[in-house]
Design a protein around this motif. Sequence first.
Motif, short mmCIF file in Angstrom:
data_model
loop_
_atom_site.label_atom_id
_atom_site.label_comp_id
_atom_site.label_asym_id
_atom_site.label_seq_id
_atom_site.Cartn_x
_atom_site.Cartn_y
_atom_site.Cartn_z
N THR C 88 4.69 12.63 -6.95
CA THR C 88 3.36 12.23 -7.38
C THR C 88 2.81 11.17 -6.43
OG1 THR C 88 4.35 10.64 -8.89
CG2 THR C 88 3.70 12.76 -9.80
N ALA C 89 1.54 10.84 -6.63
CA ALA C 89 0.88 9.83 -5.80
C ALA C 89 -0.31 9.29 -6.55
CB ALA C 89 0.43 10.44 -4.47
N GLY C 90 -0.91 8.24 -6.02
CA GLY C 90 -2.13 7.71 -6.59
C GLY C 90 -1.96 6.30 -7.15
N ILE C 91 -3.04 5.55 -7.12
CA ILE C 91 -3.01 4.19 -7.65
C ILE C 91 -2.67 4.21 -9.13
CG2 ILE C 91 -4.54 2.25 -8.24
CD1 ILE C 91 -5.75 2.47 -5.56
N GLY C 92 -3.05 5.29 -9.81
CA GLY C 92 -2.75 5.41 -11.24
C GLY C 92 -1.27 5.25 -11.53
N VAL C 93 -0.42 5.73 -10.62
CA VAL C 93 1.02 5.61 -10.85
C VAL C 93 1.44 4.14 -10.76
CG1 VAL C 93 3.30 6.35 -10.07
CG2 VAL C 93 1.36 7.92 -9.91
N LEU C 94 0.79 3.38 -9.84
CA LEU C 94 1.13 1.96 -9.70
C LEU C 94 0.67 1.16 -10.92
CD1 LEU C 94 0.24 1.16 -5.99
CD2 LEU C 94 2.49 1.12 -7.04
N ILE C 95 -0.37 1.66 -11.62
CA ILE C 95 -0.87 0.94 -12.78
C ILE C 95 -0.29 1.54 -14.07
CG2 ILE C 95 -2.98 0.33 -14.04
CD1 ILE C 95 -4.47 0.62 -11.36
N GLY C 96 0.13 2.80 -13.98
CA GLY C 96 0.61 3.51 -15.17
C GLY C 96 1.92 2.96 -15.71
N GLU C 97 2.54 3.74 -16.59
CA GLU C 97 3.64 3.18 -17.38
C GLU C 97 4.86 2.82 -16.54
OE1 GLU C 97 2.74 6.32 -17.48
OE2 GLU C 97 4.47 7.66 -17.65
N THR C 98 5.07 3.47 -15.41
CA THR C 98 6.23 3.10 -14.59
C THR C 98 5.87 2.14 -13.46
OG1 THR C 98 5.89 5.11 -13.32
CG2 THR C 98 7.56 5.21 -15.05
N GLY C 99 4.63 1.64 -13.47
CA GLY C 99 4.18 0.74 -12.41
C GLY C 99 5.04 -0.51 -12.27
N GLY C 100 5.55 -1.01 -13.39
CA GLY C 100 6.36 -2.24 -13.36
C GLY C 100 7.58 -2.10 -12.47
N TYR C 101 8.22 -0.92 -12.53
CA TYR C 101 9.38 -0.68 -11.66
C TYR C 101 8.97 -0.77 -10.20
CZ TYR C 101 11.50 1.18 -15.82
OH TYR C 101 11.98 1.31 -17.07
N LEU C 102 7.85 -0.10 -9.88
CA LEU C 102 7.41 -0.05 -8.48
C LEU C 102 7.10 -1.45 -7.96
CD1 LEU C 102 5.20 3.14 -8.75
CD2 LEU C 102 7.44 2.94 -7.66
N TRP C 103 6.39 -2.25 -8.79
CA TRP C 103 6.07 -3.62 -8.36
C TRP C 103 7.31 -4.48 -8.24
CZ3 TRP C 103 1.67 -4.29 -6.11
CH2 TRP C 103 0.56 -3.51 -6.48
N ALA C 104 8.36 -4.13 -8.98
CA ALA C 104 9.58 -4.94 -8.92
C ALA C 104 10.39 -4.65 -7.65
CB ALA C 104 10.45 -4.66 -10.15
N TYR C 105 10.19 -3.47 -7.06
CA TYR C 105 10.98 -3.12 -5.87
C TYR C 105 10.90 -4.16 -4.75
CZ TYR C 105 11.79 1.64 -7.68
OH TYR C 105 12.19 2.72 -8.42
N PRO C 106 9.69 -4.63 -4.38
CA PRO C 106 9.65 -5.64 -3.30
C PRO C 106 10.47 -6.88 -3.65
CG PRO C 106 7.43 -4.82 -3.75
CD PRO C 106 8.34 -4.23 -4.80
N LEU C 107 10.39 -7.31 -4.92
CA LEU C 107 11.18 -8.48 -5.32
C LEU C 107 12.67 -8.21 -5.16
CD1 LEU C 107 9.27 -9.63 -8.54
CD2 LEU C 107 9.07 -10.48 -6.20
N ALA C 108 13.08 -7.00 -5.56
CA ALA C 108 14.49 -6.64 -5.44
C ALA C 108 14.92 -6.64 -3.98
CB ALA C 108 14.72 -5.26 -6.07
N VAL C 109 14.09 -6.09 -3.10
CA VAL C 109 14.43 -6.03 -1.68
C VAL C 109 14.55 -7.44 -1.10
CG1 VAL C 109 13.57 -5.36 0.60
CG2 VAL C 109 13.44 -3.75 -1.29
N ILE C 110 13.60 -8.32 -1.46
CA ILE C 110 13.64 -9.69 -0.94
C ILE C 110 14.90 -10.39 -1.43
CG2 ILE C 110 12.52 -11.95 -1.06
CD1 ILE C 110 9.83 -10.47 -1.19
N LEU C 111 15.20 -10.21 -2.71
CA LEU C 111 16.38 -10.84 -3.30
C LEU C 111 17.65 -10.40 -2.55
CD1 LEU C 111 17.43 -12.49 -5.80
CD2 LEU C 111 17.72 -10.29 -6.95
#
Lengths: 234, 234, 194
Positions: C88-111
């Motif tokens: 899938t693709a689209g900004i909707g996925v970043l805002i949708g119900e699984t968006g929290g996981y996606l936004w957490a990825y950068p934090l996980a990588v930095i950590l």
Amino acid sequence: MIEFRSVSYAFEDVSVLEDVSLTIEDGEFGLLAGANGSGKTTLLRHCNGLLTPDSGEVLVDGTPVSDDLIAARSSVGMVFQHPRDQFVSATVGADVAFGPENLGLERAEIDRRVDAALEAVNMAGREDDRIDTLSGGEQSRVAIAGALAMDPSHLVLDEPFTGLDEPARRSVLERLAALSADGTGVLLATHDLRDVLTLADRVIAMRDGQVAADGSPDDALEDLAGLEVRVPDR
Amino acid sequence: MLTYEPDETLAHRLDPRSKLAVQIGFAATALAHPTPRALLVLSAVTVVVLAAARVSLRRTVIAYRYALVVLAIAPVLAGVTIGSPWFDRADALTSGLASYRVLLILLVSAAYVRSTPVRDSRAAIQRTIPGKPGQLLGIGIALVFRFLPVLQGDLRTIREAMAARLGTERGTIDRISTVGMLGLTRAFDRADRLSLALRARCFAWNPTLPPLAFSRLDYPVLAFALCLALSAFY
Amino acid sequence: MATERNSVELVDDDAVRSFARAAVLAALMGAAAVVGSIPIPLSPVPISLGVLVVYLMGLYLGPYWGTVSIGLYLTAGAIGIPVFANGTAGIGVLIGETGGYLWAYPLAVILIGLAVHGTDDLADPADTSTPVIAAVLLAALIVIYGLGTAWLGYVLELGAIEALQLAVVPFVPGDLLKIVAAIAIVKAGRIDPT
């Protein structure tokens, strides 16, 4: 003009090039022959500063490569093995435009160069094609167009025929012959000399990091014996 | 699969930056107002947006089917209680409305996906985000788009090779780490070859930017996006 | 022509190499979203390799280029390249119900990147001890679960327990296996990060 002056280069303490001196003239069609590991690739990568010699010096049009990388890389267009890993865009036109965009040229000039480069490799009008839908031979030719769009005086190719079937190989060769006829210098590294000897003005044979022979294609056939290169059937 | 498709719709003629603004405005107000009345209005907006990009509802629903399953389960899960009354309709309704707005946000973003080629998004990024970050992101997404099918091919090859050598008999961890290791090794090999090509073609921080311009059509759309965003605060 | 060329500012050779690796790993993450899944015994959810690639970004690209890599992945998905789960693709996925996981990825990588490499040059992750790697990957997973669940609960109006049931519980076995697999990859020591 590409000039090597006593160039030596070692990788992890193993000598790869040993005191190589060589001059490639403008407009010349040169073949760089030699077995795998003879130093061909390393030699080529010194032409545009992808590698820097441990000792000695490489000059392009009289200027040391390290003094002006941009001039060297514009003047010496390079095409590597594995064309599919060399593309930066998913479509043909956008990919060929990448080099001239980096040079900061005007959009009209970029478009002109993209058209001319695609024309030169028989891919005119294919700007919007997706690269992953092209055949191997077409991909090779688009990779060449990407180098040509830099408007180089030399085109340097490292084993461009790897993985190509016979018709594709011939289509690339035919384009190289046409480019050479139009005055672009060609330096072609290959271990497969079939059909290419007749195009070449000069054959440079490498062995163990040194120039083992350098001369006309006619002389070369004798010198090449024992160098593990594939020569034309007689 | 939901991807860009060439077409002549209104949405296709808009600047990606206008379409981006609409999505953000829409999402902001949908997140702020999960009420039946607001969602009715936003449903109407969604229908207009989908029509403007000629998005096929059926294909979009199929593309997002896994996400939709979660959206469908959520209200049930919210309603179920352990012990009397066993199902709390008010909780289920609240969650249902919340899920529905997520569906609308997904559909609106599908309109952007169908109507915007990667080339235009890349241009928008390079023109909106200044300096090095904009250039890295712009070229970077072009590279992701180019290499996605190549690496999908790699992963398929790796999995088929494992299956052919009785790989399915091996432990799960072993299989995950083998796929991961081989996938990473190949990816890095490709990246290292790509980096040579990028350098040979003068990869620069300040290239000629891809062309992109607002048309007269974009201004009302931008104004509409602004209204949507502001409505989030009322 | 000469004056035009003088203003060209080349990207450093080292940066080009790291950038190419970051971009290709972002593409690998996208490829894994479609073809990478492996069925596991006793779980209804097949393992997607996605989170494994997040670990590898931190482990092999470090905090700086790892962040570039995951940033490229998220941006590529947002603008319509099918790199998110199941293509899938689209900004909707970043805002949708699984968006929290996606936004957490950068934090996980930095950590992960900071714990393994610090802020200087890249180190070989094989030199970091196994317990430390295990702990930091687990911490990264907790960050991902935490943000993922919090956002899912907010956006779907679910309670914490309900959100955990929907968004964490089914994935725990697979995600733990991926941590073990990541450690196995690092300890095999066959990949050179530099």
